[in-house]
Design a protein around this motif. Structure first.
Motif, short mmCIF file in Angstrom:
data_model
loop_
_atom_site.label_atom_id
_atom_site.label_comp_id
_atom_site.label_asym_id
_atom_site.label_seq_id
_atom_site.Cartn_x
_atom_site.Cartn_y
_atom_site.Cartn_z
N TYR A 31 0.82 -1.21 0.00
CA TYR A 31 0.00 0.00 0.00
C TYR A 31 0.85 1.26 0.00
N ASN A 32 0.47 2.23 -0.83
CA ASN A 32 1.22 3.47 -0.94
C ASN A 32 0.94 4.44 0.20
N ASN A 33 -0.22 4.32 0.82
CA ASN A 33 -0.56 5.25 1.91
C ASN A 33 -0.28 4.66 3.29
N ARG A 34 -0.02 3.36 3.39
CA ARG A 34 0.33 2.69 4.64
C ARG A 34 1.39 1.63 4.29
N TYR A 35 2.63 2.05 4.23
CA TYR A 35 3.70 1.20 3.72
C TYR A 35 3.86 -0.13 4.46
N TYR A 36 3.59 -0.16 5.75
CA TYR A 36 3.91 -1.34 6.55
C TYR A 36 2.67 -2.11 6.99
N SER A 37 1.57 -1.86 6.31
CA SER A 37 0.31 -2.53 6.63
C SER A 37 0.13 -3.76 5.74
N TYR A 38 -0.50 -4.77 6.32
CA TYR A 38 -0.80 -6.00 5.59
C TYR A 38 -2.25 -6.36 5.85
N GLU A 39 -2.88 -6.99 4.86
CA GLU A 39 -4.24 -7.50 4.99
C GLU A 39 -4.19 -9.01 4.95
N PRO A 40 -5.28 -9.70 5.28
CA PRO A 40 -5.27 -11.16 5.30
C PRO A 40 -4.82 -11.82 4.00
N ASN A 41 -5.09 -11.21 2.86
CA ASN A 41 -4.67 -11.81 1.58
C ASN A 41 -3.23 -11.45 1.22
N ASP A 42 -2.50 -10.79 2.11
CA ASP A 42 -1.11 -10.41 1.87
C ASP A 42 -0.10 -11.34 2.54
N THR A 43 -0.51 -12.54 2.91
CA THR A 43 0.39 -13.42 3.65
C THR A 43 1.61 -13.83 2.82
N LYS A 44 1.44 -14.01 1.53
CA LYS A 44 2.60 -14.36 0.69
C LYS A 44 3.60 -13.21 0.64
N LEU A 45 3.10 -12.00 0.55
CA LEU A 45 3.97 -10.83 0.56
C LEU A 45 4.68 -10.71 1.91
N LEU A 46 3.95 -10.92 2.99
CA LEU A 46 4.57 -10.88 4.32
C LEU A 46 5.65 -11.94 4.45
N LEU A 47 5.37 -13.13 3.97
CA LEU A 47 6.36 -14.22 4.01
C LEU A 47 7.59 -13.84 3.19
N ASN A 48 7.39 -13.27 2.02
CA ASN A 48 8.52 -12.81 1.19
C ASN A 48 9.31 -11.71 1.89
N ASN A 49 8.61 -10.81 2.57
CA ASN A 49 9.30 -9.74 3.29
C ASN A 49 10.08 -10.29 4.49
N MET A 50 9.56 -11.31 5.12
CA MET A 50 10.30 -11.95 6.21
C MET A 50 11.59 -12.57 5.67
N LYS A 51 11.48 -13.23 4.52
CA LYS A 51 12.67 -13.82 3.91
C LYS A 51 13.65 -12.73 3.46
N LYS A 52 13.11 -11.60 3.00
CA LYS A 52 13.97 -10.48 2.61
C LYS A 52 14.73 -9.94 3.82
N ALA A 53 14.08 -9.86 4.97
CA ALA A 53 14.74 -9.41 6.19
C ALA A 53 15.87 -10.36 6.57
N LEU A 54 15.66 -11.65 6.38
CA LEU A 54 16.70 -12.63 6.67
C LEU A 54 17.85 -12.52 5.67
N LYS A 55 17.51 -12.29 4.42
CA LYS A 55 18.54 -12.16 3.38
C LYS A 55 19.40 -10.92 3.63
N LEU A 56 18.76 -9.80 3.97
CA LEU A 56 19.51 -8.58 4.28
C LEU A 56 20.41 -8.80 5.49
N LEU A 57 19.92 -9.56 6.43
CA LEU A 57 20.72 -9.86 7.64
C LEU A 57 22.00 -10.60 7.26
N LYS A 58 21.87 -11.57 6.37
CA LYS A 58 23.03 -12.39 6.00
C LYS A 58 23.99 -11.64 5.08
#
Length: 167
Positions: free
Chosen positions: A137-164
């Protein structure tokens, strides 16, 4: 008569245990914590932002901060999907320090685009808020809705990748 009643009860217990499968951590079933507030009872949650930063730094795991309100319908809908998604629960259990908050912190870095709920941000062990990991979402960058679980999962993996790659 008693044997048949006991047999029926045994069958009902066996059937209910098969259909009620939720994520169970590798270390075995844990006692539900009140800190989860329904977002994942089998997960280990930290109590405060300061504790989350400390545990993140000492374990070298990213911190995921989830802002929500108990009476928010959007939060309740996301909580249901979030707590039932086995992949999200597994990744959180094994790779993240997690905190859910019903109030704002004094750290302004955790509200880069305002204070709203639900909101999920990632903080790496160097205490850097990963503001570049956003939702759709452009007006709420860090918000997720129930149908955004794949995006959230990808973002979690992105956080791990950035960590490494960066630490």
């Amino acid at each position: 008569m008693v044997k048949s009643v006991l047999s029926v009860i045994l069958v009902l217990v066996a059937v209910s245990s098969v259909f009620g499968k939720k994520y169970i951590p590798k270390s075995g079933k844990r006692i539900p914590q009140t800190l989860s507030k329904g977002w994942g009872d089998q997960l280990v949650w930290v109590q405060t932002y300061e504790e989350g930063l400390y545990v993140s730094r000492t374990t070298n795991k990213p911190l995921m901060v989830l802002f929500h309100l108990m009476d928010c319908p959007y939060c309740t809908a996301l909580k249901k999907v979030f707590s039932e998604d086995k992949e999200i629960q597994r990744l959180l259990d094994e790779e993240f320090v997690i905190l859910n908050l019903e109030y704002e912190t004094t750290d302004r870095n955790l509200s880069p685009d305002g204070q709203y709920v639900p909101r999920i941000l990632f903080v790496d062990p160097s205490m850097t808020v990963r503001a570049e990991i956003v939702g759709r979402y452009n007006n709420r960058y860090y918000s997720y809705e129930p149908n955004d679980t794949k995006l959230l999962l990808n973002n979690m993996k992105k956080a791990l990748k950035l960590l490494k790659t960066e630490l």
